[in-house]
Design a protein around this motif. Structure first.
Motif, PDB file in Angstrom:
ATOM      1  N   LEU A  99       0.949  -1.446   0.125  1.00  0.00           N
ATOM      2  CA  LEU A  99      -0.183  -0.009   0.055  1.00  0.00           C
ATOM      3  C   LEU A  99       0.341   1.014   0.195  1.00  0.00           C
ATOM      4  O   LEU A  99       1.880   1.301   0.061  1.00  0.00           O
ATOM      5  N   TYR A 100       0.183   2.580   0.009  1.00  0.00           N
ATOM      6  CA  TYR A 100       1.051   3.865  -0.328  1.00  0.00           C
ATOM      7  C   TYR A 100       0.218   4.440   1.184  1.00  0.00           C
ATOM      8  O   TYR A 100      -0.675   4.563   1.307  1.00  0.00           O
ATOM      9  N   LEU A 101       1.077   5.132   2.245  1.00  0.00           N
ATOM     10  CA  LEU A 101       0.923   6.022   2.650  1.00  0.00           C
ATOM     11  C   LEU A 101       0.999   7.289   2.853  1.00  0.00           C
ATOM     12  O   LEU A 101       2.359   7.439   1.687  1.00  0.00           O
ATOM     13  N   ASN A 102       0.146   8.423   3.472  1.00  0.00           N
ATOM     14  CA  ASN A 102       0.978   9.969   3.089  1.00  0.00           C
ATOM     15  C   ASN A 102       0.291  10.527   5.110  1.00  0.00           C
ATOM     16  O   ASN A 102      -0.842   9.990   5.053  1.00  0.00           O
ATOM     17  N   CYS A 103       1.529  11.616   4.965  1.00  0.00           N
ATOM     18  CA  CYS A 103       1.110  12.124   5.903  1.00  0.00           C
ATOM     19  C   CYS A 103       1.033  13.344   5.720  1.00  0.00           C
ATOM     20  O   CYS A 103       2.278  14.084   5.469  1.00  0.00           O
ATOM     21  N   GLU A 129       1.886  16.753   1.794  1.00  0.00           N
ATOM     22  CA  GLU A 129       0.839  16.735   1.237  1.00  0.00           C
ATOM     23  C   GLU A 129       0.673  16.111   0.478  1.00  0.00           C
ATOM     24  O   GLU A 129      -0.482  15.282   0.469  1.00  0.00           O
ATOM     25  N   LEU A 130       1.396  15.557  -0.451  1.00  0.00           N
ATOM     26  CA  LEU A 130       1.078  14.974  -1.677  1.00  0.00           C
ATOM     27  C   LEU A 130       2.025  14.209  -1.643  1.00  0.00           C
ATOM     28  O   LEU A 130       2.780  13.634  -2.859  1.00  0.00           O
ATOM     29  N   GLU A 131       2.808  13.482  -1.037  1.00  0.00           N
ATOM     30  CA  GLU A 131       3.522  12.494  -0.902  1.00  0.00           C
ATOM     31  C   GLU A 131       3.601  11.491  -0.506  1.00  0.00           C
ATOM     32  O   GLU A 131       3.162  10.835   0.782  1.00  0.00           O
ATOM     33  N   TRP A 132       3.477  10.554  -1.188  1.00  0.00           N
ATOM     34  CA  TRP A 132       2.889   8.688  -0.929  1.00  0.00           C
ATOM     35  C   TRP A 132       4.349   8.265  -0.900  1.00  0.00           C
ATOM     36  O   TRP A 132       5.123   7.842  -1.717  1.00  0.00           O
ATOM     37  N   HIS A 133       4.181   7.190  -0.104  1.00  0.00           N
ATOM     38  CA  HIS A 133       5.248   6.148   0.306  1.00  0.00           C
ATOM     39  C   HIS A 133       4.819   4.802  -0.047  1.00  0.00           C
ATOM     40  O   HIS A 133       3.814   4.247   1.233  1.00  0.00           O
ATOM     41  N   PRO A 134       5.237   4.251  -0.474  1.00  0.00           N
ATOM     42  CA  PRO A 134       5.114   2.457  -0.515  1.00  0.00           C
ATOM     43  C   PRO A 134       5.555   1.509   0.384  1.00  0.00           C
ATOM     44  O   PRO A 134       6.576   1.925   0.690  1.00  0.00           O
ATOM     45  N   PHE A 135       4.946   0.750   0.911  1.00  0.00           N
ATOM     46  CA  PHE A 135       5.093  -0.599   2.191  1.00  0.00           C
ATOM     47  C   PHE A 135       4.430  -1.762   2.119  1.00  0.00           C
ATOM     48  O   PHE A 135       3.246  -1.371   2.016  1.00  0.00           O
ATOM     49  N   THR A 136       4.802  -2.320   2.486  1.00  0.00           N
ATOM     50  CA  THR A 136       4.278  -4.022   1.752  1.00  0.00           C
ATOM     51  C   THR A 136       3.950  -3.912   3.407  1.00  0.00           C
ATOM     52  O   THR A 136       3.978  -3.621   4.232  1.00  0.00           O
ATOM     53  N   ASP A 192      14.111  11.017   5.704  1.00  0.00           N
ATOM     54  CA  ASP A 192      13.991  11.917   6.496  1.00  0.00           C
ATOM     55  C   ASP A 192      12.331  11.610   6.409  1.00  0.00           C
ATOM     56  O   ASP A 192      11.754  11.526   6.840  1.00  0.00           O
ATOM     57  N   TRP A 193      11.421  11.517   5.637  1.00  0.00           N
ATOM     58  CA  TRP A 193       9.622  11.518   5.777  1.00  0.00           C
ATOM     59  C   TRP A 193      10.399   9.940   6.643  1.00  0.00           C
ATOM     60  O   TRP A 193       9.214  10.195   7.347  1.00  0.00           O
ATOM     61  N   CYS A 194      10.754   9.278   6.329  1.00  0.00           N
ATOM     62  CA  CYS A 194      10.187   7.850   7.677  1.00  0.00           C
ATOM     63  C   CYS A 194      10.882   8.337   8.792  1.00  0.00           C
ATOM     64  O   CYS A 194       9.558   8.199  10.129  1.00  0.00           O
ATOM     65  N   PHE A 195      11.414   8.509   9.429  1.00  0.00           N
ATOM     66  CA  PHE A 195      11.589   9.345  10.612  1.00  0.00           C
ATOM     67  C   PHE A 195      10.941  10.070  11.222  1.00  0.00           C
ATOM     68  O   PHE A 195      10.617  10.944  12.050  1.00  0.00           O
ATOM     69  N   GLN A 196      10.613  11.802   9.769  1.00  0.00           N
ATOM     70  CA  GLN A 196       9.324  12.536  10.872  1.00  0.00           C
ATOM     71  C   GLN A 196       8.398  11.629  11.184  1.00  0.00           C
ATOM     72  O   GLN A 196       7.881  12.421  12.047  1.00  0.00           O
ATOM     73  N   ARG A 226      -3.430   8.479   5.901  1.00  0.00           N
ATOM     74  CA  ARG A 226      -4.193   8.303   4.606  1.00  0.00           C
ATOM     75  C   ARG A 226      -3.235   7.364   4.196  1.00  0.00           C
ATOM     76  O   ARG A 226      -2.568   6.845   3.578  1.00  0.00           O
ATOM     77  N   VAL A 227      -4.277   6.254   3.290  1.00  0.00           N
ATOM     78  CA  VAL A 227      -3.776   5.443   2.825  1.00  0.00           C
ATOM     79  C   VAL A 227      -4.479   4.538   1.204  1.00  0.00           C
ATOM     80  O   VAL A 227      -5.453   5.333   0.795  1.00  0.00           O
ATOM     81  N   ASP A 228      -3.510   4.847   0.299  1.00  0.00           N
ATOM     82  CA  ASP A 228      -4.252   4.000  -1.347  1.00  0.00           C
ATOM     83  C   ASP A 228      -3.553   2.851  -1.852  1.00  0.00           C
ATOM     84  O   ASP A 228      -2.794   2.552  -0.876  1.00  0.00           O
ATOM     85  N   GLY A 229      -4.418   1.869  -1.689  1.00  0.00           N
ATOM     86  CA  GLY A 229      -4.394   0.382  -1.835  1.00  0.00           C
ATOM     87  C   GLY A 229      -5.620  -0.791  -1.749  1.00  0.00           C
ATOM     88  O   GLY A 229      -6.461   0.218  -1.355  1.00  0.00           O
ATOM     89  N   PRO A 230      -5.092  -1.779  -1.412  1.00  0.00           N
ATOM     90  CA  PRO A 230      -3.516  -2.070  -2.112  1.00  0.00           C
ATOM     91  C   PRO A 230      -3.232  -2.255  -3.485  1.00  0.00           C
ATOM     92  O   PRO A 230      -4.431  -2.472  -4.779  1.00  0.00           O
ATOM     93  N   TYR A 231      -1.834  -2.424  -3.358  1.00  0.00           N
ATOM     94  CA  TYR A 231      -1.213  -3.250  -4.849  1.00  0.00           C
ATOM     95  C   TYR A 231      -0.627  -4.872  -4.806  1.00  0.00           C
ATOM     96  O   TYR A 231      -0.457  -4.757  -3.834  1.00  0.00           O
ATOM     97  N   GLY A 232      -1.108  -5.000  -6.013  1.00  0.00           N
ATOM     98  CA  GLY A 232       0.133  -6.052  -6.429  1.00  0.00           C
ATOM     99  C   GLY A 232       1.216  -6.395  -6.975  1.00  0.00           C
ATOM    100  O   GLY A 232       1.625  -5.033  -6.972  1.00  0.00           O
TER     101      GLY A 232
END
Length: 472
Positions: A207-211, A216-223, A244-248, A274-280
């Motif tokens: 999935l993608y997570l956003n904080c 505001e516009l930055e999404w990061h993928p995580f299993t 940067d993002w993960c430690f913040q 916020r979450v976007d997903g899931p993705y295969g």
């Protein structure tokens, strides 16, 4: 005419380059027969290949034009600069080249920190921001090439549909159920949707997570590391201070120090996710095989934790219900290999692995092997490694040294030996090999699978290894 010929080539490539990054459409295609024909798991590799042809075509296109400008200057005295920049076509052509060059440069540093002019830039964040320039780039392409619209209209329509789906799916916020640091700089995050519906996914997906409080516009993928049968969904996120993002995110949750307690639930609820997903992903194809080899390196163990937990929960449900249904799941044989640098990394997920092994229904269908490639803080590996290196061995079995319920080794896996033994135990089968790890390990394991398949062909054996990779 040659410059125009390469321009036609660019019309095709610049239109096709966005297709491999349409995540929702690729996810849908995985459920169709197209997945058996097109290697959908190599979509990013295809994106890079198309860019390579685009770069070649663009360089040839520009070079031939400049040769023509030089010829006109020599014959008619017309300035080269005026020919190149004195009209809309020339200006847009140079702007397109500049934007694509920026995209290519930032793509090389998308996982590193960039120090420039005394300031530090997060490579991934810079990569994302620069890649958003694809929109003005396409506008310039439409202005530059009078026929480009005819090639790009369908890819752009698909991109529009993709963005609509992403926007609608990413509107739902998540509630943080639990947040804690496990092992060394790994954030274990349990979540659920704030809406009433359940987050539906398959084991091995991401999935993608956003904080918004970070970007505001930055999404990061995580299993996803939880099982679909769990009441929540979870991710295990590497969050070192240099990330940067993960430690913040870790800091927002009050976990900047590993020995510091997390924020109270009421205060933690102020952190918006916020979450976007899931993705295969390739890992979800595990259940298409009767025998699988799962290989995780470091944090790359997360999709396989999800898969093993799902198998364990299903086995427990069958045991409680006394059902013998779903024979495919019951007969699935899993060889799990986890490669860690040291014991601290190993302990990040040790409790989860132990919980899976505790399932009595899996004791005959699951074999767990761990490899520690670095120095252990509990055992003097240096002395032990001298012994097996002197003997010319690649790995040393530590099961007799440490009383655990699974095989433990020091050193790197000897894939030639491992695959040969598995092939001998599963004659005539198609064995799935799934990897989540760095590209170097992917190349090594893929080469070992290829050599084993070549040996099987010479012996007229029907045992083959089908390799799937998910590199990070």
């Amino acid at each position: 005419p040659y410059a125009k010929g390469f321009g036609k080539m660019l019309n095709v490539n610049c239109s096709f380059i966005i297709l491999p990054v349409l995540r929702n459409i690729l996810c849908w295609l995985r459920s169709t027969p197209v997945a058996d024909i097109i290697p959908l798991n190599d979509n990013i590799k295809m994106h890079k290949i198309v860019f390579g042809f685009t770069a070649f075509g663009g360089l040839a296109h520009a070079t031939l034009h400049y040769l023509n400008f030089a010829w006109a200057h020599q014959r008619f005295g017309e300035s080269i600069a005026k020919q190149a920049l004195g009209n809309l076509v020339g200006i847009t052509g140079h702007l397109i080249s500049f934007i694509m060059l920026l995209m290519a440069i930032t793509a090389f540093f998308n996982r590193k920190l960039i120090n420039c002019f005394g300031r530090r830039f997060d490579g991934y964040r810079t990569f994302l921001l620069v890649h958003k320039l694809w929109i003005p780039c396409f506008v310039f392409l439409w202005l530059h090439g009078p026929q480009f619209w005819a090639f790009s209209i369908w890819p752009l329509l698909l991109m529009g549909m993709e963005k609509m789906v992403q926007t609608s799916r990413a509107r739902v916020d998540v509630a943080i159920v639990e947040a804690k640091i496990v092992g060394r700089d790994v954030l274990a995050l349990k979540m659920k949707l704030q809406s009433k519906r359940k987050f539906v996914y398959k084991a091995g997906e991401y999935l993608y997570l956003n904080c918004p409080q970070i970007a505001e516009l930055e999404w990061h993928p995580f299993t996803i590391s939880s099982a679909p049968e769990d009441a929540y969904f979870s991710c295990h996120i590497r969050c070192r201070p240099d990330m940067d993002w993960c430690f913040q995110l870790r800091t927002l949750l009050g976990l900047a120090s590993s020995d510091k307690a997390a924020k109270p639930t009421a205060e933690r609820s102020l952190v918006r996710l916020r979450v976007d997903g899931p993705y295969g992903s390739p890992s979800e194809e595990v259940f298409d095989h009767d025998t699988v080899v799962l290989v995780g390196a470091g944090i790359g163990v997360t999709p396989f934790i999800s898969i093993l937990k799902s198998i364990s929960i299903r086995a427990r449900q069958r045991e409680i219900a006394g059902s013998m249904d779903n024979l495919q799941q019951q007969s699935l044989k899993v060889y799990f290999y986890w490669i860690c640098r040291d014991e601290q990394e190993f302990h990040s997920f040790k409790d989860l692995i132990d919980a899976v092994i505790d399932s009595a229904d899996l004791k005959d269908s699951l074999q767990v092997n761990t490899y520690t490639t670095g120095v252990s803080v509990f055992i003097d590996y240096i002395a032990l490694r001298r012994v097996f290196l002197t003997l010319g061995l690649q790995e040393l079995n530590l099961k007799q040294v440490k009383l655990e319920r699974y095989n433990q080794y020091s050193g790197k896996p000897n894939w030639g030996r491992i695959l040969k033994e598995i092939a001998g135990d599963h004659q005539g089968e198609e064995i799935g090999v799934f990897l989540c790890g760095p590209p170097a390990l992917a190349r090594e394991l893929q080469a070992s699978c290829k050599r084993q398949n070549q040996t099987a062909n010479k012996l007229n054996s029907k045992t083959i290894f089908k390799f799937h990779k998910e590199s990070f």
